[in-house]
Design an enzyme around this catalytic site. Structure first.
Site, PDB file in Angstrom:
ATOM      1  N   TYR A   1      42.661  47.712 106.685  1.00  0.00           N
ATOM      2  CA  TYR A   1      44.096  47.476 106.575  1.00  0.00           C
ATOM      3  C   TYR A   1      44.789  48.546 105.734  1.00  0.00           C
ATOM      4  CZ  TYR A   1      43.149  42.767 108.407  1.00  0.00           C
ATOM      5  OH  TYR A   1      42.762  41.699 109.178  1.00  0.00           O
TER       6      TYR A   1
ATOM      7  N   LEU B   1      56.474  33.424 118.326  1.00  0.00           N
ATOM      8  CA  LEU B   1      56.758  31.988 118.264  1.00  0.00           C
ATOM      9  C   LEU B   1      57.812  31.622 117.219  1.00  0.00           C
ATOM     10  CD1 LEU B   1      53.178  30.529 118.825  1.00  0.00           C
ATOM     11  CD2 LEU B   1      55.161  30.348 120.346  1.00  0.00           C
TER      12      LEU B   1
ATOM     13  N   SER C   1      47.081  35.139 113.530  1.00  0.00           N
ATOM     14  CA  SER C   1      48.205  35.264 114.466  1.00  0.00           C
ATOM     15  C   SER C   1      48.687  33.912 114.991  1.00  0.00           C
ATOM     16  CB  SER C   1      47.829  36.171 115.643  1.00  0.00           C
ATOM     17  OG  SER C   1      48.981  36.603 116.332  1.00  0.00           O
TER      18      SER C   1
ATOM     19  N   LEU D   1      51.495  32.713 114.729  1.00  0.00           N
ATOM     20  CA  LEU D   1      52.869  32.891 115.216  1.00  0.00           C
ATOM     21  C   LEU D   1      52.939  33.849 116.399  1.00  0.00           C
ATOM     22  CD1 LEU D   1      54.830  33.199 111.830  1.00  0.00           C
ATOM     23  CD2 LEU D   1      54.539  31.177 113.268  1.00  0.00           C
TER      24      LEU D   1
ATOM     25  N   GLY E   1      60.746  32.824 117.678  1.00  0.00           N
ATOM     26  CA  GLY E   1      61.933  32.879 118.524  1.00  0.00           C
ATOM     27  C   GLY E   1      62.741  34.146 118.366  1.00  0.00           C
ATOM     28  N   LYS E   2      62.290  35.055 117.503  1.00  0.00           N
ATOM     29  CA  LYS E   2      63.098  36.248 117.214  1.00  0.00           C
ATOM     30  C   LYS E   2      63.228  37.193 118.403  1.00  0.00           C
ATOM     31  CE  LYS E   2      60.486  37.658 113.817  1.00  0.00           C
ATOM     32  NZ  LYS E   2      60.015  38.502 112.683  1.00  0.00           N
TER      33      LYS E   2
END
Length: 322
Positions: free
Chosen positions: A53, A224, A217, A219, A226-227
């Protein structure tokens, strides 16, 4: 926050864990510190990182320089006593070479990388060390034996794997049994409402085998929330900040329709899409923890609240029908 035992280990992990893939990548050290501070204050005890990362993930070929681990290690130094409150997890096996792509889970690479990770994290042991990806070029027995030996050496308390499918996990469990290795305690795979069909079989295997499941993950890379509905592309979104290819798989007509239906379920239930995404994953039997890749402090509160929700059966049924 409520905790669950991670597989057959003695680790009691919170149902929300902090994922740190963006630390040092598009989240500065100052902002990362704030996220770590608020996570600990909110009761989150699992911090998940990797030697991969960092900003090198966006280079060609992509590679890891350990920036996320370094930031976390510096944070520990600034907060004496914090290490004892944290279940610290890292991963090994993705490419760490900036000039050539050579990910490996060989004995040589693992033994080198664990020492480098411990140095960056400024600690003498990891609570959980995970094989980041399945390595087709290294005998699986070599990888698992090396991880087991690190437990015996006291450098890690437990080990797990990540991104393994059902066949790969089955092979790993057979080798561990045959060689009488220290037990594997966790599997970290992607799991969300849009991708649940991909990982259902391996989740069931992990559950039967007393292996904790860390869902990353939840989202769906932010889809998820909604953006991205109706073709939106917010300037501060993950899609705009370095992950267009990983998110692109969700940008299709079928998933767009599912996200629209998902929004209606959330609206009818009177909770945010983010909270429903986390709560829906945590309601699935066998899932121990959902990992939050927070880029802002405010996102932590939503996830923590979601862990406290008890979704009505009617809502769970609607989620299953998506």
């Amino acid at each position: 926050m409520n905790t669950q035992k991670l597989g057959s280990s003695s680790l009691n992990v919170t149902r929300i864990g902090l994922g740190t893939m963006a630390f040092g990548r598009w989240i500065s050290e100052e902002d990362s510190d704030a996220i770590l501070d608020h996570s600990l204050e909110s009761g989150i005890n699992l911090i998940d990182t990797a030697d991969y990362y960092g900003p090198g993930q966006d280079e060609k070929p992509p590679y890891g320089d350990g920036s996320s681990e370094t930031i976390i290690g510096n944070w520990f130094k600034k907060h004496p006593g914090a290490r004892s409150k944290v279940i610290l997890a890292s991963k090994v096996g993705s490419n760490t070479n900036p000039v050539m792509s050579n990910p490996t889970l060989s004995r040589q690479h693992i033994t080198q990388q664990i020492d480098a990770s411990l140095e960056r994290l400024q600690t003498d042991h990891l609570d959980l060390y995970q094989a980041h990806l399945f390595d087709n070029n290294t005998p699986l027995a070599e990888t698992l034996t090396t991880l087991s030996e690190l437990v015996d050496a006291g450098k890690i308390r437990y080990y797990g794997v990540s991104n393994y499918n059902e066949e790969q996990l089955t092979r790993a469990l057979e080798i561990i049994k045959e060689r009488r290795l220290n037990p594997m305690v966790s599997l970290q795979n992607r799991y969300n409402i849009l991708s649940d069909h991909d990982d259902a079989d391996v989740l069931h295997l992990a559950q039967r085998s007393q292996i904790g499941f860390l869902a990353y993950s939840p989202l769906a890379r932010g889809v998820l929330t909604g953006k991205y509905l109706n073709g939106a592309m917010p300037a501060d979104s993950r899609a705009a900040h370095g992950e267009p290819l990983l998110i692109k798989e969700y940008f299709n007509d079928e998933d767009s329709k599912r996200v629209t239906k998902f929004k209606k379920i959330a609206d009818d239930a009177g909770i945010s899409m983010t909270q429903l995404a986390f709560a829906g994953v945590l309601a699935i039997p066998g899932i121990t923890t959902a990992l939050l890749g927070a880029s802002k402090v405010s996102y932590i509160d939503d996830a923590v609240h979601a862990a406290e929700l008890n979704l009505p059966q009617a809502v769970l049924s609607q989620l299953k029908s998506l």
